[in-house]
Design a protein around this motif. Structure first.
Motif, short mmCIF file in Angstrom:
data_model
loop_
_atom_site.label_atom_id
_atom_site.label_comp_id
_atom_site.label_asym_id
_atom_site.label_seq_id
_atom_site.Cartn_x
_atom_site.Cartn_y
_atom_site.Cartn_z
N GLU A 364 34.18 44.98 28.28
CA GLU A 364 33.08 44.53 29.13
C GLU A 364 32.43 43.30 28.49
O GLU A 364 32.48 43.13 27.28
CB GLU A 364 32.03 45.66 29.28
CG GLU A 364 32.55 46.90 29.98
CD GLU A 364 32.83 46.68 31.46
OE1 GLU A 364 32.66 45.55 31.98
OE2 GLU A 364 33.26 47.65 32.11
N THR A 368 34.61 44.11 34.13
CA THR A 368 33.91 44.25 35.40
C THR A 368 34.00 42.97 36.23
O THR A 368 34.21 43.02 37.45
CB THR A 368 32.45 44.63 35.17
OG1 THR A 368 32.40 45.91 34.53
CG2 THR A 368 31.67 44.68 36.47
N ARG A 369 33.84 41.83 35.57
CA ARG A 369 33.90 40.56 36.30
C ARG A 369 35.22 40.38 37.03
O ARG A 369 35.25 40.04 38.22
CB ARG A 369 33.68 39.40 35.32
CG ARG A 369 33.81 38.01 35.98
CD ARG A 369 33.59 36.90 34.97
NE ARG A 369 34.68 36.81 33.99
CZ ARG A 369 35.85 36.20 34.21
NH1 ARG A 369 36.09 35.65 35.41
NH2 ARG A 369 36.74 36.16 33.27
N GLU A 372 35.71 43.00 39.92
CA GLU A 372 34.95 42.63 41.11
C GLU A 372 35.63 41.49 41.86
O GLU A 372 35.68 41.47 43.10
CB GLU A 372 33.53 42.22 40.72
CG GLU A 372 32.67 43.37 40.19
CD GLU A 372 32.39 44.43 41.24
OE1 GLU A 372 32.51 44.12 42.45
OE2 GLU A 372 32.04 45.56 40.86
N ARG A 373 36.17 40.56 41.13
CA ARG A 373 36.88 39.45 41.76
C ARG A 373 38.10 39.93 42.53
O ARG A 373 38.36 39.51 43.66
CB ARG A 373 37.29 38.44 40.68
CG ARG A 373 38.01 37.22 41.20
CD ARG A 373 38.29 36.28 40.05
NE ARG A 373 39.38 35.36 40.37
CZ ARG A 373 40.04 34.63 39.48
NH1 ARG A 373 39.70 34.71 38.20
NH2 ARG A 373 41.01 33.84 39.86
N ALA A 375 38.53 43.00 43.72
CA ALA A 375 38.07 43.82 44.85
C ALA A 375 37.58 42.95 45.99
O ALA A 375 37.70 43.33 47.17
CB ALA A 375 36.98 44.79 44.40
N ASP A 376 37.01 41.79 45.69
CA ASP A 376 36.60 40.88 46.75
C ASP A 376 37.81 40.33 47.50
O ASP A 376 37.75 40.09 48.71
CB ASP A 376 35.78 39.72 46.16
CG ASP A 376 34.39 40.17 45.71
OD1 ASP A 376 33.95 41.25 46.15
OD2 ASP A 376 33.77 39.45 44.90
N HIS A 382 37.90 48.51 45.88
CA HIS A 382 36.61 49.20 45.98
C HIS A 382 36.86 50.69 46.22
O HIS A 382 36.17 51.55 45.64
CB HIS A 382 35.78 48.62 47.12
CG HIS A 382 35.22 47.26 46.85
ND1 HIS A 382 34.40 47.00 45.77
CD2 HIS A 382 35.35 46.09 47.54
CE1 HIS A 382 34.04 45.73 45.79
NE2 HIS A 382 34.61 45.14 46.85
N ARG A 385 38.02 52.49 43.04
CA ARG A 385 36.91 52.75 42.12
C ARG A 385 36.06 53.91 42.60
O ARG A 385 35.62 54.76 41.79
CB ARG A 385 36.06 51.50 41.97
CG ARG A 385 34.89 51.68 40.99
CD ARG A 385 34.21 50.38 40.70
NE ARG A 385 33.80 49.68 41.92
CZ ARG A 385 33.34 48.44 41.94
NH1 ARG A 385 33.25 47.75 40.82
NH2 ARG A 385 32.99 47.88 43.08
#
Length: 409
Positions: A364, A368-369, A372-373, A375-376, A382, A385
């Protein structure tokens, strides 16, 4: 077999056409059926049929030599097929290379109407098919085979009874698996010899009379040269071989046996047949790659030490490929993640390029960064998770140069 007997042949391509020609040479009337009119047989004993019903009107034996399981099923079970129009007590001989399970299912369906079926996978002999040189791997009841043997012997000089329906096709697929594995090994040995400055002609001549010789080496031809020089593309030989390997892969999977050479052949050889060998990447970057895509990793088992291949979705992040141990949202990490944490060096294959990479389990907040990228870009991540309470690991693959082969025991 009396000359007045009549035989139907569906599929007049290379193999089926050769059988039809051989049968007419032996005094048998052949009713041939094929959507392709290319086959020619000047014998007065050859008659081209327009429908299976026409074949059924005259023939008590039906030989099937079409290309796929679906085509065989259509001939037998489809509208106007043999199940619908074939005479009671007739016999179907399946020469097409298909799944043993398909053979069993069709035999069971036909038996209700008193029609028998055997599978008879084909392999070339030492001579010409039109002269009757052909091996048949047969599966069926012994009494059925005994009844059909006089017909089979007209065009086959080696009839092997492997067992019940489906066993003949199983033996045929084992034969083809060995054939393709042999070709793969031979061509890789030729590449190794070539790397040392030994040309293909010298390689083949030297080994042909030695312990490493084989049928494929003794019949080295232009197709082998084509595979070595970039693959065969969609050449019919490659299409047929890939289909045979796919059927063999089903047997390997169903067996639950540890068959490393077989697995390597069915997984690797299809791509080599069409595109040649992967290029070993000399660069230490990912220039030219798409922002997202698929990568195949070859990892070493954390406990077994064996090689394992896994296909994953990647995300390109500067000079790193990022992969995600989502495991579909399962509550445990995937096996390949444990392999990489135990052995953080592996090969990454993208298209025709093979890289050696070092793997880093990202901490970390970088994990996470990047998650998230991803998942976008692909919202299913998403869902992954949300489906689990574990922290989904995110790993970075950094290229370290050309791939190398590591042998493990």
């Amino acid at each position: 077999m009396p000359s007045q007997r009549r035989v139907g042949v569906v599929g007049l391509g290379e193999m089926g056409g050769a059988i039809a020609t051989r049968l007419t040479h032996q005094g048998v009337t052949v009713f041939g059926l094929d959507v392709d009119p290319a086959y020619r047989n000047p014998s007065p004993l050859f008659r081209r049929a327009a429908t299976l019903a026409e074949v059924a009107e005259y023939c008590e034996f039906l030989l099937i030599a079409v290309a796929t399981d679906e085509q065989v099923e259509q001939v037998v079970m489809g509208e106007g097929g043999w199940l619908e129009c074939g005479p009671v007590d007739s016999s179907v001989i399946v020469h097409s290379t298909i799944s043993p399970t398909t053979c069993k299912d069709l035999a069971e369906a036909l038996s209700v109407d008193g029609i028998t079926l055997i599978d008879a996978g084909m392999s070339r002999g030492s001579g010409k098919m039109v002269d009757g040189s052909l091996t048949l791997f047969t599966g069926g009841a012994p009494d059925t085979l005994d009844r059909l043997r006089p017909l089979l012997e007209l065009y086959s000089d080696n009839i092997v009874h492997a067992g019940p329906v489906g066993a003949g096709m199983t033996l045929k697929l084992c034969n083809n698996l060995l054939l393709h594995a042999n070709r793969l090994a031979m061509l890789e040995a030729a590449r190794l010899a070539g790397h040392a400055g030994i040309d293909n002609q010298t390689f083949a001549a030297g080994i042909a009379t030695s312990t490493g010789s084989s049928w494929v080496l003794q019949h080295w031809g232009s197709l082998d040269d084509g595979i070595l020089h970039g693959g065969l593309g969609d050449h019919p030989f490659a299409v047929r071989a890939i289909r045979e390997l796919d059927l063999a892969a089903g047997l390997v999977t169903d067996s639950k046996l540890v068959l490393d050479a077989a697995v390597t052949t069915v997984r690797r050889f299809p791509k080599i047949l069409t595109r040649g060998w992967p290029r070993l990447a000399d660069a230490t970057d990912w220039l030219g790659l798409a922002a997202t895509g698929r990568v195949v990793l070859t990892t070493r088992g954390a406990h077994s030490g064996r090689d394992h291949r896994v296909e994953l979705q990647y995300l390109l992040d500067e000079n790193r490929l990022i992969v995600f141990a989502s495991n579909g949202g399962a509550h445990s990490h995937p096996d390949w993640y444990h392999n990489l944490t135990a052995h953080p060096h592996c090969t990454a294959e993208i298209g025709d390029t093979l890289h050696r990479v070092t793997v880093t389990d990202l901490p970390e907040p970088e994990r996470t960064r990047l998650f998230e990228r991803q998942a976008d870009i692909d919202p299913v991540f998403h869902d992954y998770r949300a489906a689990t309470q574990r922290i989904i690991p995110v790993l970075a693959l950094t290229p370290t140069g050309p791939a190398r082969i590591e042998y493990t025991r």
